[in-house]
Design a protein around this motif. Structure first.
Motif, short mmCIF file in Angstrom:
data_model
loop_
_atom_site.label_atom_id
_atom_site.label_comp_id
_atom_site.label_asym_id
_atom_site.label_seq_id
_atom_site.Cartn_x
_atom_site.Cartn_y
_atom_site.Cartn_z
N PRO A 1 37.56 30.33 32.78
CA PRO A 1 37.08 30.93 34.02
C PRO A 1 37.75 30.37 35.27
O PRO A 1 37.72 30.98 36.31
CB PRO A 1 35.59 30.61 34.01
CG PRO A 1 35.44 29.43 33.10
CD PRO A 1 36.55 29.55 32.10
N THR A 2 38.36 29.19 35.20
CA THR A 2 38.98 28.58 36.37
C THR A 2 40.48 28.86 36.43
O THR A 2 41.18 28.22 37.19
CB THR A 2 38.76 27.05 36.35
OG1 THR A 2 39.30 26.52 35.15
CG2 THR A 2 37.30 26.71 36.46
N THR A 3 40.95 29.80 35.65
CA THR A 3 42.36 30.14 35.66
C THR A 3 42.73 30.81 36.97
O THR A 3 42.05 31.71 37.43
CB THR A 3 42.69 31.09 34.49
OG1 THR A 3 42.39 30.43 33.27
CG2 THR A 3 44.15 31.47 34.49
N LEU A 4 43.82 30.35 37.56
CA LEU A 4 44.34 30.97 38.77
C LEU A 4 45.14 32.21 38.40
O LEU A 4 45.80 32.23 37.37
CB LEU A 4 45.26 30.01 39.52
CG LEU A 4 44.65 28.72 40.06
CD1 LEU A 4 45.73 27.85 40.67
CD2 LEU A 4 43.57 29.02 41.06
N ILE A 5 45.08 33.22 39.24
CA ILE A 5 45.93 34.40 39.08
C ILE A 5 46.96 34.31 40.20
O ILE A 5 46.61 34.22 41.38
CB ILE A 5 45.13 35.70 39.20
CG1 ILE A 5 44.08 35.77 38.09
CG2 ILE A 5 46.06 36.90 39.14
CD1 ILE A 5 43.14 36.94 38.21
N VAL A 6 48.23 34.30 39.81
CA VAL A 6 49.31 34.17 40.77
C VAL A 6 50.11 35.47 40.77
O VAL A 6 50.64 35.88 39.74
CB VAL A 6 50.24 32.98 40.42
CG1 VAL A 6 51.37 32.87 41.43
CG2 VAL A 6 49.46 31.69 40.32
N TYR A 7 50.16 36.11 41.93
CA TYR A 7 50.99 37.30 42.11
C TYR A 7 52.23 36.86 42.87
O TYR A 7 52.13 36.27 43.94
CB TYR A 7 50.26 38.37 42.93
CG TYR A 7 48.99 38.87 42.31
CD1 TYR A 7 49.01 39.86 41.35
CD2 TYR A 7 47.76 38.35 42.68
CE1 TYR A 7 47.84 40.33 40.77
CE2 TYR A 7 46.58 38.81 42.12
CZ TYR A 7 46.63 39.80 41.17
OH TYR A 7 45.47 40.26 40.60
N GLY A 8 53.39 37.13 42.29
CA GLY A 8 54.62 36.69 42.93
C GLY A 8 55.80 37.52 42.50
O GLY A 8 55.65 38.62 41.96
N SER A 9 56.97 36.98 42.72
CA SER A 9 58.22 37.64 42.36
C SER A 9 59.17 36.58 41.82
O SER A 9 59.24 35.47 42.37
CB SER A 9 58.82 38.31 43.58
OG SER A 9 60.14 38.75 43.31
N ASP A 10 59.90 36.93 40.78
CA ASP A 10 60.86 35.98 40.22
C ASP A 10 62.08 35.80 41.12
O ASP A 10 62.93 34.96 40.84
CB ASP A 10 61.29 36.42 38.82
CG ASP A 10 60.19 36.19 37.80
OD1 ASP A 10 59.26 35.40 38.08
OD2 ASP A 10 60.26 36.80 36.71
#
Length: 123
Positions: free
Chosen positions: A35-44
Motif C-alpha cells: 500500500p505504500t508503493t509510490l507511483i512515479v510518472y516520468g519519461s526515460d
C-alpha cells in the motif's frame, strides 16, 4: 524493388511501435501489492526522472514507474490526477509522484529537496 522492401520494413516497424506502447511494463521492484508503493510518472528521456528512479532504488523505496511518453493511458491518468488535485498543467515538471492519493511534483529549483521528500513520504 527498393520501395517494396522499404514499405515492408516500415509496416513491421509501425506494428512493433504500436505493440510496444500497449505492452510497456511498469518498473515495480516487485512491490505492486504494497500500500505504500509510490507511483512515479516520468519519461526515460528526462534526467530528473532517471535520477529519481536511481534514488528510489538506492534507498530501497518501493515504486511503480510509468513512462508517459510510451504509455498514453498512463499520461492521461497522470493529467487527470493533477486536475483532481487542482494542480495547474502549464508548469508541469516531471517526474510526478503519487503516494496514497497525494501528488508530489518535481521542484526543479530544489531537486534534492524533492528527492528527500520522497524518502520522508515513505516512512
Amino acid at each position: 524493388m527498393k520501395w517494396f522492401v522499404f514499405s515492408v520494413l516500415f509496416f513491421f516497424a509501425s506494428i512493433n511501435l504500436c505493440y510496444a506502447q500497449k505492452t510497456a511494463k511498469p518498473e515495480n521492484n516487485g512491490a505492486e501489492s504494497l500500500p505504500t508503493t509510490l507511483i512515479v510518472y516520468g519519461s526515460d528521456t528526462c534526467h530528473y526522472c532517471i535520477d529519481t528512479k536511481a534514488y528510489l532504488k538506492k534507498h530501497k523505496i518501493a515504486f511503480v514507474y510509468f513512462d508517459v511518453d510510451q504509455d498514453m493511458a498512463k499520461e492521461r491518468e497522470m493529467l487527470e490526477k493533477l486536475r483532481k488535485n487542482n494542480i495547474p498543467l502549464h508548469n508541469l515538471s516531471l517526474p510526478v509522484v503519487e503516494k496514497e492519493g497525494e501528488i508530489i511534483m518535481n521542484n526543479v529549483a530544489n531537486f534534492e529537496g524533492f528527492l528527500k521528500s520522497l524518502s520522508q513520504k515513505t516512512k
